[in-house]
Design an enzyme around this catalytic site. Sequence first.
Site, PDB file in Angstrom:
ATOM      1  N   GLY A   1      -4.610  -2.087   5.198  1.00 23.30           N
ATOM      2  CA  GLY A   1      -3.820  -3.211   4.687  1.00 23.30           C
ATOM      3  C   GLY A   1      -4.422  -4.562   5.050  1.00 23.30           C
ATOM      4  O   GLY A   1      -4.552  -5.457   4.211  1.00 23.30           O
ATOM      5  N   ARG A   2      -4.816  -4.715   6.316  1.00 26.98           N
ATOM      6  CA  ARG A   2      -5.306  -6.026   6.759  1.00 26.98           C
ATOM      7  C   ARG A   2      -6.733  -6.322   6.301  1.00 26.98           C
ATOM      8  O   ARG A   2      -7.266  -7.391   6.581  1.00 26.98           O
ATOM      9  CB  ARG A   2      -5.169  -6.160   8.277  1.00 26.98           C
ATOM     10  CG  ARG A   2      -5.763  -5.037   9.101  1.00 26.98           C
ATOM     11  CD  ARG A   2      -5.303  -5.101  10.557  1.00 26.98           C
ATOM     12  NE  ARG A   2      -5.742  -3.948  11.330  1.00 26.98           N
ATOM     13  CZ  ARG A   2      -5.094  -2.797  11.425  1.00 26.98           C
ATOM     14  NH1 ARG A   2      -3.954  -2.631  10.768  1.00 26.98           N
ATOM     15  NH2 ARG A   2      -5.557  -1.807  12.165  1.00 26.98           N
TER      16      ARG A   2
ATOM     17  N   LYS B   1       0.842  -1.203   0.000  1.00 21.71           N
ATOM     18  CA  LYS B   1       0.000   0.000   0.000  1.00 21.71           C
ATOM     19  C   LYS B   1       0.875   1.251   0.000  1.00 21.71           C
ATOM     20  O   LYS B   1       0.655   2.177  -0.762  1.00 21.71           O
ATOM     21  CB  LYS B   1      -0.922  -0.033   1.216  1.00 21.71           C
ATOM     22  CG  LYS B   1      -1.871   1.138   1.290  1.00 21.71           C
ATOM     23  CD  LYS B   1      -2.822   0.974   2.453  1.00 21.71           C
ATOM     24  CE  LYS B   1      -3.593   2.271   2.661  1.00 21.71           C
ATOM     25  NZ  LYS B   1      -4.463   2.210   3.834  1.00 21.71           N
TER      26      LYS B   1
ATOM     27  N   HIS C   1      -2.639 -33.520  18.268  1.00 23.60           N
ATOM     28  CA  HIS C   1      -1.449 -34.302  18.616  1.00 23.60           C
ATOM     29  C   HIS C   1      -0.307 -33.400  19.057  1.00 23.60           C
ATOM     30  O   HIS C   1       0.846 -33.824  19.078  1.00 23.60           O
ATOM     31  CB  HIS C   1      -1.037 -35.165  17.418  1.00 23.60           C
ATOM     32  CG  HIS C   1      -2.136 -36.089  17.005  1.00 23.60           C
ATOM     33  ND1 HIS C   1      -2.297 -37.342  17.557  1.00 23.60           N
ATOM     34  CD2 HIS C   1      -3.179 -35.910  16.149  1.00 23.60           C
ATOM     35  CE1 HIS C   1      -3.375 -37.904  17.028  1.00 23.60           C
ATOM     36  NE2 HIS C   1      -3.929 -37.056  16.181  1.00 23.60           N
TER      37      HIS C   1
ATOM     38  N   LYS D   1      10.147  -0.181  13.459  1.00 24.47           N
ATOM     39  CA  LYS D   1      10.570   0.127  12.087  1.00 24.47           C
ATOM     40  C   LYS D   1      11.575   1.278  12.088  1.00 24.47           C
ATOM     41  O   LYS D   1      12.578   1.256  11.380  1.00 24.47           O
ATOM     42  CB  LYS D   1       9.364   0.549  11.238  1.00 24.47           C
ATOM     43  CG  LYS D   1       8.452  -0.566  10.805  1.00 24.47           C
ATOM     44  CD  LYS D   1       7.410  -0.005   9.828  1.00 24.47           C
ATOM     45  CE  LYS D   1       6.262  -0.957   9.615  1.00 24.47           C
ATOM     46  NZ  LYS D   1       5.158  -0.393   8.847  1.00 24.47           N
TER      47      LYS D   1
ATOM     48  N   GLU E   1      -3.563  -6.683  15.183  1.00 25.07           N
ATOM     49  CA  GLU E   1      -3.130  -5.356  14.731  1.00 25.07           C
ATOM     50  C   GLU E   1      -4.284  -4.360  14.875  1.00 25.07           C
ATOM     51  O   GLU E   1      -4.060  -3.180  15.104  1.00 25.07           O
ATOM     52  CB  GLU E   1      -2.636  -5.415  13.281  1.00 25.07           C
ATOM     53  CG  GLU E   1      -1.743  -4.239  12.896  1.00 25.07           C
ATOM     54  CD  GLU E   1      -0.964  -4.465  11.600  1.00 25.07           C
ATOM     55  OE1 GLU E   1       0.190  -4.907  11.650  1.00 25.07           O
ATOM     56  OE2 GLU E   1      -1.523  -4.180  10.528  1.00 25.07           O
TER      57      GLU E   1
ATOM     58  N   GLU F   1      10.949  -4.481   3.875  1.00 23.20           N
ATOM     59  CA  GLU F   1      11.046  -5.898   3.502  1.00 23.20           C
ATOM     60  C   GLU F   1      10.626  -6.085   2.038  1.00 23.20           C
ATOM     61  O   GLU F   1      11.311  -6.743   1.248  1.00 23.20           O
ATOM     62  CB  GLU F   1      10.116  -6.755   4.382  1.00 23.20           C
ATOM     63  CG  GLU F   1      10.483  -6.814   5.855  1.00 23.20           C
ATOM     64  CD  GLU F   1       9.813  -5.713   6.679  1.00 23.20           C
ATOM     65  OE1 GLU F   1       9.558  -4.610   6.136  1.00 23.20           O
ATOM     66  OE2 GLU F   1       9.546  -5.963   7.854  1.00 23.20           O
TER      67      GLU F   1
HETATM   68  O1  F6P Z   1       3.109  -4.199   9.818  1.00 25.17           O
HETATM   69  C1  F6P Z   1       2.576  -2.956   9.603  1.00 25.17           C
HETATM   70  C2  F6P Z   1       1.946  -2.795   8.268  1.00 25.17           C
HETATM   71  O2  F6P Z   1       1.792  -1.448   8.057  1.00 25.17           O
HETATM   72  C3  F6P Z   1       0.618  -3.536   8.117  1.00 25.17           C
HETATM   73  O3  F6P Z   1      -0.445  -2.862   8.652  1.00 25.17           O
HETATM   74  C4  F6P Z   1       0.543  -3.702   6.642  1.00 25.17           C
HETATM   75  O4  F6P Z   1      -0.401  -4.656   6.279  1.00 25.17           O
HETATM   76  C5  F6P Z   1       1.963  -4.102   6.331  1.00 25.17           C
HETATM   77  O5  F6P Z   1       2.754  -3.326   7.217  1.00 25.17           O
HETATM   78  C6  F6P Z   1       2.406  -3.905   4.913  1.00 25.17           C
HETATM   79  O6  F6P Z   1       2.297  -2.572   4.522  1.00 25.17           O
HETATM   80  P1  F6P Z   1       2.401  -2.143   3.007  1.00 25.17           P
HETATM   81  O7  F6P Z   1       1.276  -2.765   2.269  1.00 25.17           O
HETATM   82  O8  F6P Z   1       2.330  -0.652   3.004  1.00 25.17           O
HETATM   83  O9  F6P Z   1       3.721  -2.646   2.488  1.00 25.17           O
END
Ligand code: F6P
Length: 548
Positions: free
Chosen positions: A267-268, A206, A384, A512, A353, A212
Site C-alpha cells: 500500500g505505501r 487494496k 517560526h 482494527k 509503517e 474508513e
Molecule cells: O493502516 C494499515 C493499512 O493497511 C496500510 O498499510 C494501507 O496503506 C492502508 O491501511 C489502507 O489499506 P487499503 O488500501 O487496503 O484500504
Amino acid sequence: MSRIYESDAWQTLKERADKANRPHLRELFTADPNRFEKMSLRVQNILLDYSKNLIDDETLNDLLDLANEAKVDDWRRRMFQGDRINITEDRAVLHTALRNRTNTPVYVDGKNVMPAVNNELARIKKFVNQVRRGEWRGYSGKRITDVVNLGIGGSDLGPRMVTQALKPYADDRIRVHFVSNVDGVEIANTLRPLNPERVLFVVASKTFTTSETMTNAHTARNWLMSSAFDERAVAKHFIAVSSNKEAIKAFGISAENSFQMWDWVGGRFSLWSAIGLPIALYLGFSQFEELLTGAHEMDIHFRDEPLEQNAPVLMALISIWNSTFLGYQSQAILPYNWPLARFSAYLQQAEMESNGKSVNHKGEVVPHTTGSIIWGQLGIDGQHAFYQYLHQSNTIVPADFIGSVESSTPVPGHHENLMANFFAQTEALMNGITAEEVKEDLRKQGLDADEIERLVPHKIHSGNRPTNTLLLQRLDPRTLGALIALYEHKIFVQGVIWNICSFDQWGVELGKTLAKKILPVLTGKIENAGHDSSTSNLIRHFQEQRIL
Ligand code: F6P
C-alpha cells in the site's frame, strides 16, 4: 547473518559512537577542505550533500562494511528480480516493476508481470483521456469536473502528496479532492460544494475492506443516489482500485470500472499503480509517465551503483548511524518547497509503517532501535514554530532539508528569500555559535560586562547537529518521482541492515480488530462487556452523554 548486531562492523560502530569527545562538525570541516566534494553526490536532478553529518571517512567505511555484512547488494538484487522478500506475507516486493520503463521482464513465480503492468497502464491512459477530454460523462450527460479519492494510508497519502507537489503542472480541467478520515466532517465538507452530476469517486483500497474507506464509499453512494435516484448512475460515477475483485463486485462496481492492484505492491509503495489515478486525472497521463520515469531512473541508480556511490544506501547508513548508534530517535523532514507540504506526512507512513518493527526475520527480538520517528513540515514555517527546539534543546534531531534551485512558480523576490533561509539553517545547525562569538557580538552591541555574562548561556548554540541537504534542480514530475524512489530505497536498505521485514504492518491489526468489536457496542447492537474498567467506563460515558 541474522544477528547483524553481533557482527564486527556493528561492534566497531558501537565503539565509535560511544567514544567521548568525538570531533565537532566544525572541526571536521576545518580538518578536511574536501569534505563537501567527498561527501556529496549528484543523482539525476538531485544534489545530495551528506557532509554535515557526524561522520568521518572511517565511520563511513565501517557503515559500508555493515551494509556488506548485511548483504545489501544481494537483497537489492532479490527485490528487483521478484523474490518473495516480504517473508511474513510470502509476497514479492515489486513497486519497481510498476515504473519499469525499459520494460525488461520481471518474473514472479516464473510469470513475467510486465504485460499485466503495461495493460493496466494502457487502461489508465484511456480512462484518464476520456475523463479529461470530457468524453466520460456523468449520469445526466454533464462532463466530470471533480474527482474525489476515497482511500486511507497508502491509498491516500501518495496521490494526495503528489497532486499538491505538482499543482504548478496541473491545468484546470479536473479538480481533485481527498477524503481519508471516517470523521464525517471531512466527507460532508468535501461534498457540500460539489455537484453530484459532475463528480467521479475513486474508491481506492487494496483490500477493499478498510472500514474508513468503505464507510466513506457508502456515504458517497448515498449522496449520489439522493440526486440520481437510479442505481445505474454508480457506473458513471464510481471507479475502484483494488486487488479484491469480489468485494468490488459486491459494492456494485463493474470490472470495466475497476483497476487492478497486485499482492506484490505494498500500500505505501503503491502510488505508481492505479492508486495514482487521481494524479493522472489531475495532471494528465504524460505527466504521470514522467513521474514513473523519474522513479525508474532512481531505481537504476540504486540497482547498479556501488554502495559507496549510491544515494539511497548512503542516506540509509547515515540514518542508521544517527538512530541506532547515536541514539537520535527522530528525524525531521523539512522541505523548502511549498508544494512539498505533505511530503513528511507521506514519508511518515513509508518509513514508520515499514521499519517500526522489533523482531528480525527469524522472529527474534532485536536489542536495538529500528526506524525513526519521522515528522516535519514546511521548513520556512517550521522556523517560526519548532526550530528553536532544533537549535537549542538537548535533544538532537537529525534533519533532511529539501529545496530547489529553481522555483516551480517563480514570483520576483521570493525564491532567493526562501533559499537564503534554507542555506542559513543547515549552516547554523552545523556551526552553532560559541560563547566567545556571542560575547564578541554583545560587546559590539555595547552591552556591559554583567549583562553579557547573564545573556551568554542563553545565546549559545552548540551546533554539531546533523543534516542532509537535498538540492533539486526544480520540483517537476520527473524529479519528484526520483525523490520519492530515493526515500523508498533508503527505507528498504535500512530494513535490510536491521534485518527486519519492512513490507508487512501487523502492528496496525490489533487496533482494527478491537474497533470492530466496539462498533456494535456503540450502535447498541451488543452489550458493553469484556473490557478493562477504563475502556468500558469511557464507552459508557460516550453512550450516556450522547444526544441522538
Ligand atoms: O493502516 C494499515 C493499512 O493497511 C496500510 O498499510 C494501507 O496503506 C492502508 O491501511 C489502507 O489499506 P487499503 O488500501 O487496503 O484500504
